[in-house]
Design an enzyme around this catalytic site. Structure first.
Site, mmCIF file in Angstrom:
data_model
loop_
_atom_site.group_PDB
_atom_site.id
_atom_site.type_symbol
_atom_site.label_atom_id
_atom_site.label_comp_id
_atom_site.label_asym_id
_atom_site.label_seq_id
_atom_site.Cartn_x
_atom_site.Cartn_y
_atom_site.Cartn_z
ATOM 1 N N PHE A 1 0.853 -1.198 0.000
ATOM 2 C CA PHE A 1 0.000 0.000 0.000
ATOM 3 C C PHE A 1 0.890 1.249 0.000
ATOM 4 O O PHE A 1 1.864 1.310 0.748
ATOM 5 C CB PHE A 1 -0.884 -0.032 1.249
ATOM 6 C CG PHE A 1 -1.953 1.014 1.264
ATOM 7 C CD1 PHE A 1 -3.114 0.834 0.530
ATOM 8 C CD2 PHE A 1 -1.801 2.167 2.004
ATOM 9 C CE1 PHE A 1 -4.119 1.800 0.543
ATOM 10 C CE2 PHE A 1 -2.800 3.138 2.023
ATOM 11 C CZ PHE A 1 -3.956 2.951 1.287
ATOM 12 N N TYR B 1 -10.997 2.137 10.399
ATOM 13 C CA TYR B 1 -12.202 2.593 9.683
ATOM 14 C C TYR B 1 -12.645 1.679 8.568
ATOM 15 O O TYR B 1 -13.612 1.983 7.883
ATOM 16 C CB TYR B 1 -12.007 4.024 9.153
ATOM 17 C CG TYR B 1 -10.730 4.282 8.381
ATOM 18 C CD1 TYR B 1 -10.594 3.874 7.061
ATOM 19 C CD2 TYR B 1 -9.656 4.958 8.970
ATOM 20 C CE1 TYR B 1 -9.422 4.121 6.362
ATOM 21 C CE2 TYR B 1 -8.485 5.208 8.281
ATOM 22 C CZ TYR B 1 -8.372 4.791 6.971
ATOM 23 O OH TYR B 1 -7.211 5.029 6.295
ATOM 24 N N LYS B 2 -11.950 0.564 8.351
ATOM 25 C CA LYS B 2 -12.356 -0.339 7.277
ATOM 26 C C LYS B 2 -13.323 -1.381 7.856
ATOM 27 O O LYS B 2 -14.401 -1.032 8.304
ATOM 28 C CB LYS B 2 -11.116 -0.923 6.620
ATOM 29 C CG LYS B 2 -10.349 0.177 5.863
ATOM 30 C CD LYS B 2 -9.011 -0.224 5.345
ATOM 31 C CE LYS B 2 -8.368 0.953 4.625
ATOM 32 N NZ LYS B 2 -6.919 0.821 4.502
ATOM 33 N N ASP C 1 0.853 -5.352 8.292
ATOM 34 C CA ASP C 1 -0.232 -4.369 8.227
ATOM 35 C C ASP C 1 -1.523 -5.141 7.984
ATOM 36 O O ASP C 1 -1.682 -5.815 6.960
ATOM 37 C CB ASP C 1 0.043 -3.363 7.098
ATOM 38 C CG ASP C 1 -0.966 -2.217 7.091
ATOM 39 O OD1 ASP C 1 -2.111 -2.434 7.528
ATOM 40 O OD2 ASP C 1 -0.599 -1.124 6.630
ATOM 41 N N ARG D 1 -12.755 -2.508 -7.522
ATOM 42 C CA ARG D 1 -12.630 -3.298 -6.304
ATOM 43 C C ARG D 1 -13.983 -3.418 -5.615
ATOM 44 O O ARG D 1 -14.737 -2.448 -5.533
ATOM 45 C CB ARG D 1 -11.655 -2.545 -5.399
ATOM 46 C CG ARG D 1 -10.928 -3.360 -4.403
ATOM 47 C CD ARG D 1 -9.814 -2.550 -3.796
ATOM 48 N NE ARG D 1 -10.300 -1.317 -3.179
ATOM 49 C CZ ARG D 1 -9.719 -0.737 -2.129
ATOM 50 N NH1 ARG D 1 -8.641 -1.269 -1.581
ATOM 51 N NH2 ARG D 1 -10.195 0.387 -1.621
HETATM 52 C C1 LIG Z 1 -6.140 1.800 4.628
HETATM 53 C C2 LIG Z 1 -4.704 1.465 4.783
HETATM 54 C C3 LIG Z 1 -3.849 2.317 5.472
HETATM 55 C C4 LIG Z 1 -4.365 3.618 5.996
HETATM 56 O O1 LIG Z 1 -3.428 4.427 6.574
HETATM 57 P P1 LIG Z 1 -3.872 5.798 7.222
HETATM 58 O O2 LIG Z 1 -2.720 6.204 7.997
HETATM 59 O O3 LIG Z 1 -5.110 5.547 8.006
HETATM 60 O O4 LIG Z 1 -4.199 6.732 6.110
HETATM 61 C C5 LIG Z 1 -2.527 1.937 5.629
HETATM 62 N N1 LIG Z 1 -2.078 0.768 5.126
HETATM 63 C C6 LIG Z 1 -2.882 -0.070 4.456
HETATM 64 C C7 LIG Z 1 -2.359 -1.353 3.931
HETATM 65 C C8 LIG Z 1 -4.206 0.250 4.265
HETATM 66 O O5 LIG Z 1 -5.008 -0.572 3.604
#
Ligand SMILES: *Cc1c(COP(=O)(O)O)cnc(C)c1O
Length: 411
Positions: A125, A221-222, A196, A370
């Protein structure tokens, strides 16, 4: 191929079917984006209102004690721990995923010195890659980032490597890494493994301790339904906690924050991974999001996720046959998280046309459509209706309309 009636039957027999009532879902909307922003739990608005009106408005600063605001990072973490296969004393809620990655990767590097290589994959990511690049760019040169292709990760693990940092479920393809095997391979060369879990927690069964994982971070938040911009969390295996010191050494991570000493002294256990003051309103909403998992078995969640994904893909294969979609995720549901993706050169416009029809998925450049299935509230019939709408859009060519071609700031 399944019919609409088959899907209704699957919903009627779904052992998780009761959980949908824990969410407030707009009538008529098919929401397949819980992997980006989880739906609103029915209890969240009232709870946040209570925190604002009574705890903040009425009790004011006393609420740090009387409402245990100060305890939120650990209280929220207790609800996360069972979802990720961790002990309650191995998790804390704080900051954002990006910031937590920085803290843990930096702490791991310091512990692993003189090793300085962080290994990651080029498909990780973006924020994860950017944060690691930022760590590498710090003055002092304590880190060297080595980015390789997914297939080369195991070969690239050697005794230079301090830390391997990966996202467990790939944000685009949904492919799952073998956490146990990669962690074991890292340990064989003396490296630590950081996972992660942003696209995993709340969607697939996780066993951080079962896999011997050292460190983890993840997003609130997911699938965890914590609300937009919710705080994130981090995990540190018990045996490492007192060996690691993270560099954002703020007062909330101090052994005695209210002594106001001038010298930093890290707290014992997970508290040392805090930096500043917890985001109280965000934590309150996050806590409600996590309550949607009360009494829920993650094994059942993952089992349903797999069936939902398979249903979507087989319906696309049979009903959108000549539409030009390429399945971009593992076809084997054991190898993917709770999301699928379709590649199409016009994916952005097709997704916009689908959203206009009340089916919400999202788009990731350059050509990835997606669809995420949050097993607590996605029904089998939703998947059926979504593919019906998709097939109609492809047949009518409605996505050619100009309004669907214009890119918004957030895709
Ligand atoms: C959604 C997501 C993030 C989000 O990071 P933020 O610091 O909340 O913006 C980080 N890593 C992965 C793999 C994600 O899917």
């Amino acid at each position: 191929m399944r019919t609409r009636e088959d899907c209704l039957k699957l919903d009627a027999d779904d052992p998780l079917g009761f959980a949908r009532a824990r969410f407030s879902m707009p009538e008529g909307l098919i929401y397949l984006d819980g992997n980006s922003l989880g739906a609103l739990p029915v209890t969240t608005a009232a709870r946040v209102e209570e925190v604002i009106a009574r705890e903040w408005g009425g009790d004011l600063i006393r609420s740090w004690n009387t409402a245990d605001w100060i305890g939120l990072p650990l209280r929220v973490a207790k609800r996360i721990a069972p979802l990720i296969g961790a002990g309650e004393d191995e998790v804390i809620a704080a900051d954002s995923t990006s910031v937590n990655l920085f803290k843990l990767a930096a702490a791991a590097l310091k512990h692993q010195a003189p090793r300085r290589v962080i290994l990651t994959e080029g498909e990780n990511f973006p924020t994860d890659q950017y944060v690691l690049q930022g760590l590498e760019a710090l003055p002092g040169g304590a880190a060297e980032l080595r980015t390789v292709a997914r297939e080369e990760l195991l070969d690239a693990l050697n005794d230079d490597v301090a830390l391997i940092a990966l996202t467990h479920v790939d944000y685009k393809s949904g492919a799952i890494h073998d956490m146990a095997a990669i962690t074991a391979a890292a340990h064989r060369v003396g490296a630590l493994a950081l996972w992660d879990l942003s696209h995993s927690a709340g969607a697939v069964e996780l066993a951080l301790n079962g896999c011997g994982a050292d460190l983890a971070i993840g997003c609130g938040y997911k699938y965890l339904n914590g609300g937009p911009g919710a705080p994130a969390y981090l995990f540190v295996a018990r045996h490492l906690q007192d060996k690691l010191v993270q560099p954002l050494s703020g007062w909330m991570g101090h052994a005695a924050p209210f002594e106001f000493a001038s010298q930093y002294r890290p707290a014992a256990g997970m508290l040392r991974f805090l930096s500043g003051t917890p985001v109280v309103l965000g934590m309150a909403a996050f806590e409600e999001g996590l309550k949607t998992f009360d009494g829920i078995s993650m094994r059942e969640v993952q089992a349903k996720a797999r069936v939902l994904g398979d249903l979507f893909l087989s319906l696309v294969e049979s009903r959108c046959r000549d539409a030009g979609f390429v399945i971009g995720c593992p076809r084997d549901s054991a190898k993917r998280g709770s999301q699928v993706c379709l590649w199409h050169p016009e994916g952005y416009a097709i997704m916009q046309a689908l959203i206009a029809e009340g089916v919400i998925g999202d788009f990731r450049a350059p050509d990835v459509m997606r669809f995420g299935f949050a097993p607590l509230y996605t029904r089998y019939v939703d998947v059926f209706e979504a593919v019906t709408k998709l097939a109609e859009i492809m047949r009518s060519g409605r996505w050619h309309e100009g309004c669907f071609q214009v890119r918004a700031a957030v895709t």
